[in-house]
Design an enzyme around this catalytic site. Structure first.
Site, PDB file in Angstrom:
ATOM      1  N   GLU A 123      -1.621  -2.931  -7.514  1.00  0.00           N
ATOM      2  CA  GLU A 123      -2.699  -3.123  -6.560  1.00  0.00           C
ATOM      3  C   GLU A 123      -3.412  -1.788  -6.418  1.00  0.00           C
ATOM      4  O   GLU A 123      -2.782  -0.734  -6.352  1.00  0.00           O
ATOM      5  CB  GLU A 123      -2.177  -3.639  -5.217  1.00  0.00           C
ATOM      6  N   HIS A 159      -5.216  -5.074  -1.291  1.00  0.00           N
ATOM      7  CA  HIS A 159      -6.000  -4.835  -0.087  1.00  0.00           C
ATOM      8  C   HIS A 159      -7.074  -5.906   0.093  1.00  0.00           C
ATOM      9  O   HIS A 159      -8.271  -5.668  -0.046  1.00  0.00           O
ATOM     10  CB  HIS A 159      -6.627  -3.444  -0.132  1.00  0.00           C
ATOM     11  N   SER A 168       0.837  -1.194   0.000  1.00  0.00           N
ATOM     12  CA  SER A 168       0.000   0.000   0.000  1.00  0.00           C
ATOM     13  C   SER A 168       0.878   1.253   0.000  1.00  0.00           C
ATOM     14  O   SER A 168       1.691   1.439  -0.897  1.00  0.00           O
ATOM     15  CB  SER A 168      -0.963  -0.033   1.196  1.00  0.00           C
TER      16      SER A 168
END
Length: 302
Positions: A202, A272, A113
């Site tokens: 992502e 996630h 992230s």
């Protein structure tokens, strides 16, 4: 894209691992939980002094967070660095990372992230990282990556939303990437060296489709993705059922991926999600779209 120049050594029992918070602050129990997990592997865990500091959404001041990170990089006893959580703030530390010390004593960074900003620094330095976390059903794979010189095989879920973007073909290249927004923000700040590489993406639903579109447009138009040979796409399930004037996340991504003109493998359990798979970045990989598989070489050496 050049091959990885610097390989952290494989960890052994008794080696020390640092737990740091370069971005947001974690819940109070998280660093201790990470430490227990690491110590169950036979390693020693050290929680950095400012890991639980709070300054707004940041884990303390930029100077203190950078000091914790650099202390871990510079300490010869520390053999790997684990980020306690993502959130926001890693990007603010990019200019302060002691890259010379990292190159002199390569050690892996574990996180995802917001930690993508630091993955980019490690990538520019030629040092592999681990994109993921030790939580979830695949947490023990991090131990194998750190301690057993393990390769990684990730099987795509053909029923996942991102699998709708899967094309065909097979390519080889060094895997790089991470969170889409952080990659786009890094343009002009961290050097991209991606020619011949496979882009891991992502994407979390922090905002609408416009943010996804702007981020991919910036990466493409800046030339940051020139020479990319394939795309390994993680979960986009957070966007399930969401539309913006008739378009879905699949439409937005397909528009950009078609422009790249490279094989795309969606449905990968990355990003996630609760049971994400941790994968090395900066090492050789094979994206076998036809068989729905991403294979990544070990990040460490003896």
């Amino acid at each position: 894209m050049e091959a990885t120049r610097l390989e952290p050594r494989t960890l052994v029992n008794g080696d020390m691992v640092a737990i740091v918070s370069p971005a947001s602050w974690p819940e109070e129990s998280v660093p201790a939980w990470i430490a227990r997990q690491v110590e169950s592997w036979g390693l020693h865990a050290v929680i950095a002094p400012h890991t639980l500091d709070r300054r707004g959404y940041l884990a303390g001041s930029d100077a203190d967070r950078a000091a914790d990170l650099n202390q871990a990089i510079r300490d010869p006893e520390i053999r790997a660095v684990i980020a306690s959580v993502g959130g926001c703030g890693s990007f603010r530390l990019v200019p302060d990372v002691d890259v010379d010390a990292l190159r002199a004593d390569p050690k892996m960074l574990v996180g995802y992230s917001d930690i993508t900003a630091l993955h980019q620094v490690w990538n520019a330095a030629g040092v592999p990282t681990l994109h993921g976390a030790i939580a979830g059903a695949h947490g023990d794979h991090v131990r194998r990556l750190l301690m057993e010189d393990a390769d990684t095989v990730v099987e795509a879920d053909r029923g996942a939303l991102s699998a709708e973007l899967t094309t065909s073909g097979s390519v080889e290249g060094r895997l790089f990437g991470g969170n889409l927004e952080m990659l786009a923000r890094s343009v002009g700040v961290v050097d991209f060296d991606v020619a011949g590489g496979i882009l891991l993406l992502e994407i979390n639903r922090a905002a609408g489709l416009g943010m996804v579109d702007r981020a991919l447009t910036q990466l493409r138009y800046s030339g940051a993705l020139d020479g990319v040979v394939g795309v390994a796409l993680g979960s986009i399930d957070q966007f399930a059922g969401y539309e913006d004037r008739g378009w879905t996340i699949v439409d937005t991504l397909r528009d950009h991926f078609d422009a790249l003109g490279v094989p795309v493998l969606g449905g990968l359990p990355l990003g996630h999600i609760e049971d994400l798979v941790t994968v090395p970045l900066g090492t050789a990989a094979v994206l076998d779209v036809d068989h729905g598989r991403l294979t990544v070489d070990s990040p460490s050496g003896d």
